[in-house]
Design a protein around this motif. Structure first.
Motif, short mmCIF file in Angstrom:
data_model
loop_
_atom_site.label_atom_id
_atom_site.label_comp_id
_atom_site.label_asym_id
_atom_site.label_seq_id
_atom_site.Cartn_x
_atom_site.Cartn_y
_atom_site.Cartn_z
N ILE A 177 25.51 5.55 9.37
CA ILE A 177 26.77 4.78 9.47
C ILE A 177 26.84 4.04 10.80
O ILE A 177 27.22 2.87 10.87
CB ILE A 177 27.98 5.72 9.31
CG1 ILE A 177 28.03 6.26 7.87
CG2 ILE A 177 29.28 4.99 9.65
CD1 ILE A 177 29.08 7.34 7.67
N VAL A 178 26.45 4.71 11.88
CA VAL A 178 26.48 4.08 13.20
C VAL A 178 25.54 2.89 13.25
O VAL A 178 25.88 1.83 13.78
CB VAL A 178 26.13 5.12 14.29
CG1 VAL A 178 25.93 4.43 15.64
CG2 VAL A 178 27.22 6.18 14.38
N ARG A 212 26.60 -13.17 16.43
CA ARG A 212 25.76 -14.36 16.22
C ARG A 212 26.53 -15.44 15.48
O ARG A 212 26.39 -16.63 15.76
CB ARG A 212 24.50 -13.96 15.44
CG ARG A 212 23.46 -13.22 16.29
CD ARG A 212 22.14 -13.10 15.54
NE ARG A 212 22.27 -12.25 14.37
CZ ARG A 212 22.06 -10.93 14.39
NH1 ARG A 212 21.72 -10.32 15.54
NH2 ARG A 212 22.17 -10.22 13.29
N SER A 213 27.39 -15.03 14.54
CA SER A 213 28.17 -16.00 13.77
C SER A 213 29.18 -16.72 14.66
O SER A 213 29.40 -17.93 14.54
CB SER A 213 28.89 -15.29 12.63
OG SER A 213 29.73 -16.19 11.94
N ILE A 214 29.81 -15.99 15.57
CA ILE A 214 30.82 -16.58 16.46
C ILE A 214 30.19 -17.58 17.42
O ILE A 214 30.71 -18.67 17.65
CB ILE A 214 31.57 -15.48 17.23
CG1 ILE A 214 32.46 -14.68 16.26
CG2 ILE A 214 32.41 -16.07 18.36
CD1 ILE A 214 33.13 -13.49 16.90
N GLY A 259 26.34 -4.74 11.91
CA GLY A 259 27.44 -5.63 11.53
C GLY A 259 28.03 -6.35 12.74
O GLY A 259 28.36 -7.54 12.67
N LEU A 260 28.17 -5.64 13.85
CA LEU A 260 28.70 -6.26 15.06
C LEU A 260 27.77 -7.34 15.58
O LEU A 260 28.21 -8.40 16.05
CB LEU A 260 28.93 -5.19 16.14
CG LEU A 260 30.09 -4.21 15.89
CD1 LEU A 260 30.09 -3.11 16.94
CD2 LEU A 260 31.42 -4.96 15.92
N ASN A 261 26.47 -7.08 15.52
CA ASN A 261 25.51 -8.09 15.96
C ASN A 261 25.59 -9.35 15.11
O ASN A 261 25.52 -10.48 15.61
CB ASN A 261 24.09 -7.52 15.93
CG ASN A 261 23.88 -6.46 17.01
OD1 ASN A 261 24.54 -6.50 18.05
ND2 ASN A 261 22.96 -5.53 16.78
#
Length: 339
Positions: free
Chosen positions: A18-19, A31-33, A25-27
């Motif tokens: 899960i971690v 990258r999207s932002i 997901g955060l990465n």
């Protein structure tokens, strides 16, 4: 025991999975932002920065805006006034007493609140001298006040005593209420919430003063105190009206000796008049009837016929000779019974 340990190991493996998924997901989000422009990421900040150097758009103040609406309304370019405009315009005297404005309120069906009714009554008081005794606007406003069903104590009091506020004889009635209240002017104003600088209240003060003047032969201590401590020193007087009233007071007859002495002491120490025998006060007495001035001078000459000078030191001038007439102290009402 062995089975419990295996279950525990499985749970730790799931937690690790899960971690790892969360970090991935955060990465992806980061990258999207970073691929989007700053304007898309922070639209409000970008708009604020652009507005710093933008020309200022002047929005009219509410009262100015509602005045324009009123002009459009009476010019036929606007069918009616909204509630907010009516609430503001109730405090604009020349508009508030206009029959067209009051008719607009009636036709709108708007129930006036405490503030609007207060504004209408005060507007009447401001315009009191320019309104004929039977002005239809006053009758309409009286009707609005009579229909008030709220809980505000001041408006309830106004509604019950409308004859002292919105009738032809209102100044006379209010003056009698003041004389019978035993209160000072500020306390009376605070009780009735009357606008002290209005034409209506000036009329009240003039009538109360005239009543006290017409009783100068009675030597009543309470009337002398009221007249010379409260009414005549009131700062809201029109200077011409005050000087005419002072002339009427001096010429009043018959007059008790005590009243005469009180008048002399008041005038000699009143900055707006002073001793008429002194050249420095000559212009102050121009609007006082000559008969009153002559009579006062006769009184003063009987009491103190000698005008003498005293050597006094004045800042910036040094020692100078200054005329002095009266050796009387200013009026004091701390021990009026002994005067």
């Amino acid at each position: 025991m062995e089975r419990a340990r295996k279950n525990h190991d499985v749970s730790l493996e799931n937690l690790g999975f899960i971690v790892r998924e969360m970090v991935a997901g955060l990465n992806d989000s980061a990258r999207s932002i970073t691929k989007r422009s700053a304007g898309l990421r922070l639209p409000n900040l970008q708009s604020a920065v652009y507005d710093i150097d933008a020309p200022l758009v002047r929005r009219p103040a509410p009262l100015e805006r509602y005045r324009r609406e009123w002009i459009d309304f009476i010019g036929g370019n606007k069918e009616s006034l909204d509630k907010r405009a009516i609430e503001f315009l109730c405090w604009v005297p020349e508009i508030a007493i206009d029959v067209r404005f009051l008719a607009c309120i009636k036709s709108s069906g708007i129930e006036l609140n405490r503030r609007s009714l207060t504004g209408l009554v005060r507007s009447c008081h401001w315009m009191w001298e320019s309104m004929p005794p039977e002005n239809p606007s006053v009758h309409i406003i009286t009707g609005f006040l009579s229909r008030y069903g709220g809980t505000d104590q001041l408006l309830q009091k106004w509604r019950l005593h409308f004859d002292a506020l919105l009738t032809e004889y209102a100044p006379r009635i209010m003056a009698d209420k003041f004389l019978g209240s035993g209160k000072t002017i500020p306390s009376f104003i605070d009780e009735w919430r009357i606008e002290p600088q209005s034409a209506f209240f000036r009329k009240v003060i003039k009538m109360a003063t005239a009543t006290c003047r017409n009783r100068l032969d009675q030597s009543r201590n309470d009337l002398l105190v009221l007249l010379f401590r409260d009414l005549l020193p009131w700062p809201g007087w029109n200077p011409s009206d005050l000087k005419k009233e002072m002339g009427a007071i001096i010429l009043y007859a018959p007059m008790s000796n005590r009243s005469r002495q009180t008048i002399q002491r008041f005038i000699l120490h009143f900055e707006g008049l002073g001793d008429p025998r002194l050249s420095a006060n000559r212009t102050k007495w121009l609007e006082v009837p000559q008969k009153a001035k002559d009579r006062l001078i006769r009184w003063l000459n009987e009491e103190n016929p000698c005008v003498f000078s005293e050597h006094v030191y004045q800042q910036g001038k040094g020692w100078v000779w200054k005329q002095r007439v009266s050796i009387w102290d200013p009026l004091s009402f701390d021990n009026t019974d002994q005067q």
